[in-house]
Each structure stands twice: as structure tokens, then as C-alpha cells.
Design a protein around this motif. Structure first.
Motif, PDB file in Angstrom:
ATOM      1  N   LYS A  91       0.866  -1.391   0.048  1.00 51.00           N
ATOM      2  CA  LYS A  91      -0.060  -0.005   0.062  1.00 51.00           C
ATOM      3  C   LYS A  91       0.628   1.396  -0.092  1.00 51.00           C
ATOM      4  N   ALA A  92       1.933   1.284   0.773  1.00 50.68           N
ATOM      5  CA  ALA A  92       2.593   2.388   0.911  1.00 50.68           C
ATOM      6  C   ALA A  92       3.479   2.685  -0.344  1.00 50.68           C
ATOM      7  N   LEU A  93       4.065   1.621  -1.097  1.00 52.00           N
ATOM      8  CA  LEU A  93       4.695   1.824  -2.217  1.00 52.00           C
ATOM      9  C   LEU A  93       3.812   2.182  -3.363  1.00 52.00           C
ATOM     10  N   ARG A  94       2.507   1.719  -3.342  1.00 56.23           N
ATOM     11  CA  ARG A  94       1.646   2.021  -4.254  1.00 56.23           C
ATOM     12  C   ARG A  94       1.372   3.769  -4.242  1.00 56.23           C
ATOM     13  N   ALA A  95       1.020   4.032  -2.879  1.00 50.38           N
ATOM     14  CA  ALA A  95       0.651   5.567  -2.869  1.00 50.38           C
ATOM     15  C   ALA A  95       2.192   6.522  -3.162  1.00 50.38           C
ATOM     16  N   TYR A  96       3.483   5.746  -3.122  1.00 49.98           N
ATOM     17  CA  TYR A  96       4.702   6.579  -3.271  1.00 49.98           C
ATOM     18  C   TYR A  96       4.702   6.579  -4.811  1.00 49.98           C
ATOM     19  N   ARG A  97       4.525   5.612  -5.615  1.00 50.99           N
ATOM     20  CA  ARG A  97       4.786   5.742  -6.925  1.00 50.99           C
ATOM     21  C   ARG A  97       3.857   6.578  -7.723  1.00 50.99           C
ATOM     22  N   ARG A  98       2.834   7.001  -7.096  1.00 47.23           N
ATOM     23  CA  ARG A  98       2.243   7.971  -7.687  1.00 47.23           C
ATOM     24  C   ARG A  98       2.726   9.632  -7.619  1.00 47.23           C
ATOM     25  N   GLN A  99       3.772   9.442  -6.644  1.00 45.11           N
ATOM     26  CA  GLN A  99       4.482  10.900  -6.411  1.00 45.11           C
ATOM     27  C   GLN A  99       5.870  10.869  -6.955  1.00 45.11           C
ATOM     28  N   VAL A 100       6.356   9.670  -7.303  1.00 42.55           N
ATOM     29  CA  VAL A 100       7.886   9.383  -7.803  1.00 42.55           C
ATOM     30  C   VAL A 100       7.748   8.422  -8.989  1.00 42.55           C
ATOM     31  N   GLN A 101       8.030   9.034 -10.128  1.00 48.17           N
ATOM     32  CA  GLN A 101       8.078   8.222 -11.298  1.00 48.17           C
ATOM     33  C   GLN A 101       9.197   7.913 -12.118  1.00 48.17           C
ATOM     34  N   LEU A 102       9.407   6.870 -12.625  1.00 50.07           N
ATOM     35  CA  LEU A 102      10.931   6.688 -13.293  1.00 50.07           C
ATOM     36  C   LEU A 102      10.368   6.949 -14.844  1.00 50.07           C
ATOM     37  N   VAL A 103      11.517   7.474 -15.307  1.00 52.54           N
ATOM     38  CA  VAL A 103      11.739   7.391 -16.926  1.00 52.54           C
ATOM     39  C   VAL A 103      12.901   6.757 -17.390  1.00 52.54           C
ATOM     40  N   LEU A 104      12.764   5.775 -18.161  1.00 53.92           N
ATOM     41  CA  LEU A 104      13.756   4.823 -18.633  1.00 53.92           C
ATOM     42  C   LEU A 104      14.560   5.457 -19.843  1.00 53.92           C
ATOM     43  N   ASP A 184      16.564   8.072 -15.885  1.00 56.20           N
ATOM     44  CA  ASP A 184      18.006   7.288 -15.989  1.00 56.20           C
ATOM     45  C   ASP A 184      18.349   7.090 -17.291  1.00 56.20           C
ATOM     46  N   GLU A 185      19.336   7.914 -17.684  1.00 51.81           N
ATOM     47  CA  GLU A 185      20.024   8.333 -18.989  1.00 51.81           C
ATOM     48  C   GLU A 185      19.101   8.560 -19.841  1.00 51.81           C
ATOM     49  N   PRO A 186      17.983   9.766 -19.848  1.00 51.02           N
ATOM     50  CA  PRO A 186      16.983  10.092 -20.344  1.00 51.02           C
ATOM     51  C   PRO A 186      17.156  10.460 -22.201  1.00 51.02           C
ATOM     52  N   VAL A 187      18.479  10.681 -22.429  1.00 49.24           N
ATOM     53  CA  VAL A 187      18.655  10.776 -24.005  1.00 49.24           C
ATOM     54  C   VAL A 187      19.846   9.964 -24.404  1.00 49.24           C
ATOM     55  N   ALA A 188      20.188   8.982 -23.841  1.00 47.04           N
ATOM     56  CA  ALA A 188      21.504   8.464 -23.950  1.00 47.04           C
ATOM     57  C   ALA A 188      21.173   7.607 -25.498  1.00 47.04           C
ATOM     58  N   SER A 189      19.806   7.178 -25.559  1.00 46.40           N
ATOM     59  CA  SER A 189      19.682   6.305 -26.951  1.00 46.40           C
ATOM     60  C   SER A 189      19.236   7.139 -28.113  1.00 46.40           C
ATOM     61  N   LEU A 190      19.369   8.405 -27.836  1.00 45.44           N
ATOM     62  CA  LEU A 190      18.625   9.376 -28.954  1.00 45.44           C
ATOM     63  C   LEU A 190      19.848   9.910 -29.752  1.00 45.44           C
ATOM     64  N   ASP A 191      19.394  10.554 -30.992  1.00 48.55           N
ATOM     65  CA  ASP A 191      20.177  10.986 -31.808  1.00 48.55           C
ATOM     66  C   ASP A 191      20.760  12.657 -31.120  1.00 48.55           C
ATOM     67  N   ALA A 192      21.579  13.144 -31.292  1.00 47.78           N
ATOM     68  CA  ALA A 192      22.036  14.514 -30.938  1.00 47.78           C
ATOM     69  C   ALA A 192      20.907  15.402 -31.230  1.00 47.78           C
TER      70      ALA A 192
END
Length: 334
Positions: A91-104, A184-192
Motif C-alpha cells: 500500500k505504501a509503495l503504491r501511494a509513493y509511486r504516484r508521487q515519484v515516477q521513473l523515466v527509462l 535514468d540516462e533519458p537521452v542516451a539512446s537518442l540522436d544528438a
């Protein structure tokens, strides 16, 4: 370097911490030993602040990010959000992940090729049982720069450009209206040519929504262009941190100096010898001393600190906004 910076406004030292790591340690079993992937880290991200976490591959920055997201449990220390310690119940992690989100970093790998854009962005709101799903998806896509959003609803990842796929990933995070993004490295796989667009988008989201962000990267140039503060990590610890302009124009730690030397405008290239040590065998003294160019050149001996570099442990850096470095030599020349 100052000509290329498009980064954000200076951050006041009074900004309250929203997401914190306090004396964080994360260990894993490795070949019968304990690998200290995160070995005593203090880090704070303020409201509306972008912090860049930089370092070589294997330094522990991704483990630190995963722990801040609640995906790894610390061996000791704690993660705090909005002044409260993170709980690890479902329950705590579910609520937390509405506030803190990952961008791979890899939008191709993080998007299901069989799901439309609509389904990809709607996944979070469905898991959390949010009403008005269609409006949420449309708003998230618009905020991520995919307009008009309805034009993208029924498209599949393979029909999009790399930059558009990354925007879909960002939209998926925005759909839950979080307060913090961990990228986490949000532009590493993208063209310059596309990288600048995604960095500009992150800055725009901060300006419009007040988002905070931790941007994990090996690229100090990226840190310069987006971050308010930077934390440099080596072998499980932050070895230098502070306002990005101060740290990157006048780095005090030899490791930061070496990382900066690979940038095109650097007057001198510093080549580090060897590889980062095994995290199951962290050396005594300064953990960087076996590769340190200041120690190898004799400058540390001239300053009378070479013995301390090899044998005396350094204090763990606190989470303060001011520039600081964990280095015996830097203490003598500051």
C-alpha cells in the motif's frame, strides 16, 4: 562551456528537500562476498529542483536511483519523501509511486510493441484506478509535446521516431501527476538532434508543473545543460557535489576533473589508469587513490597528504547545497 549552457535558474539554498537519501547503504551478495553498491550516500532533491547524478558505469548510480524509487530496499539508512520515511508495504509503495515516477533510458525496450500509445500511457492510471482515463492520457501526451494527442492514441511504438517514443515514456510518467521524476540516462539512446528537445521538455515541465527530477547520467555535458546541482558518484559514494556551475567550472575532486576532461572544450585530457575497483573489495583510505592522477603525479606528496590518501578514510558528504568534495588533497588547496 558557459556558451552552451541552457540550464535552469539558480536554486536557493533554502529550498526544502522533497526526496532524500539519508546515510543510504545497499549491499548485494556477490561470489560469497558483499558488494557495497551504495556505500553511504546523503542526497536531497528540493521542490522544483533538477539534480544530476553522474559517474562511470558501475559506480552505483542506477542502484541509488532504484533505491530512491523503492525498487530496492536499503541495507541501512533510509529514503524519505516529503519529510517521512519510505514504507515498503504494498500500500505504501503504491501511494509513493504516484508521487515519484521513473523515466527509462530506452523507450524501445520500455514500451510494449503490441500496445498502442494510448494503452501505454493509460497503464498507470488503470493500475491506480483513476477516473477520466481518456482526459488523463490526452493531457499527459500534450504535456509531453505530442499534439494533438488524439492523433497518437492508436499508433504503435514502431510507427514513432525515437524522440516521439521517449515522449510517450515521459507521458506515461506524467499520467500519474507525480512530484518527482527519476530519469535514468533519458537521452542516451537518442540522436544528438533530438537530445536537446527532450532536455528542453524536462525544463519546461519543471517550469510549468513544478516537477523535481533526478537525472542519472554519465554525461557531464548533459548535467551542465539541465541541472541545478550535480552529485558525482564513484564506487558507491558521492565524492563531490554542489551547484552545477560551481562544480563544473572549478571541480575540486580529481575524479570530477577527469570526467570533465573528456568534454571537447577541455584544455587537457586526463586518462585514468585501470578500472573502478570491485565493490566487494573497496580499498582503504580514499577509494579513488589507486587511480588518482594527483597522487600519481606527486602533487599529493608535495602537499603532505599522500599517506592520508592511501590510509585515512574520508567522511561521508552531507546533503548540503554548497559545493563540497571528499578529497584529502582538495582540503589542502581550498
Amino acid at each position: 562551456m558557459t556558451e552552451t549552457r541552457t540550464a535552469a535558474e539558480e536554486v536557493g539554498t533554502t529550498r526544502s528537500a522533497l526526496l532524500e537519501a539519508r546515510d543510504l547503504h545497499v549491499e548485494f551478495a556477490s561470489r560469497g562476498r558483499r558488494a557495497r553498491a551504495v556505500d553511504g550516500v546523503n542526497l536531497a532533491i528540493g521542490e522544483g529542483e533538477i539534480v544530476a547524478l553522474v559517474g562511470e558505469s558501475g559506480c552505483g548510480k542506477t542502484t541509488l536511483a532504484r533505491t530512491l524509487l523503492g525498487l530496492e530496499r536499503p541495507t541501512s539508512g533510509e529514503v524519505r519523501y516529503d519529510g517521512a520515511g519510505l514504507g515498503y508495504t504494498t500500500k505504501a509503495l503504491r501511494a509513493y509511486r504516484r508521487q515519484v515516477q521513473l523515466v527509462l533510458q530506452d523507450p524501445t525496450g520500455s514500451l510494449n510493441p503490441r500496445h498502442t500509445v494510448y494503452e501505454a500511457v493509460a497503464e498507470g492510471p488503470r493500475i491506480h484506478g483513476l477516473a477520466d482515463e481518456r482526459d488523463i492520457v490526452a493531457t499527459a501526451l500534450s504535456r509531453a509535446g505530442l499534439r494533438p494527442p488524439e492523433r497518437f492514441f492508436q499508433r504503435y511504438p514502431h510507427e514513432l521516431s525515437g524522440g516521439q517514443r521517449q515522449r510517450v515514456v515521459i507521458a506515461g510518467a506524467l499520467a500519474l501527476n507525480p512530484k518527482v521524476l527519476v530519469a535514468d540516462e533519458p537521452v542516451a539512446s537518442l540522436d544528438a538532434s533530438v537530445r536537446g528537445e527532450i532536455l528542453a521538455l524536462l525544463l519546461k515541465l519543471r517550469a510549468e508543473l513544478g516537477l523535481s527530477a533526478l537525472v542519472v547520467t554519465h554525461d557531464l555535458g548533459l548535467a551542465w545543460n539541465i541541472a541545478d546541482r550535480v552529485a558525482v558518484m564513484y564506487l558507491g559514494r558521492i565524492v563531490e557535489s554542489g551547484p552545477v556551475e560551481q562544480v563544473l567550472t572549478a571541480p575540486r575532486h580529481p575524479y570530477t576533473q577527469a570526467l570533465l576532461s573528456v568534454l571537447p572544450e577541455s584544455p587537457e585530457r586526463i586518462v585514468l589508469t585501470g578500472e573502478p575497483p570491485d565493490p566487494t573489495r573497496i580499498p582503504g583510505g580514499c577509494r579513488f587513490h589507486a587511480r588518482c592522477q594527483v597522487l600519481a603525479s606527486g602533487k599529493a606528496a608535495e602537499a603532505g597528504v599522500d599517506g592520508r590518501c592511501r590510509s585515512q578514510l574520508l567522511d561521508i558528504l552531507p546533503a548540503v547545497p554548497d559545493a563540497q568534495a571528499a578529497c584529502h588533497y582538495a582540503e589542502t588547496v581550498s
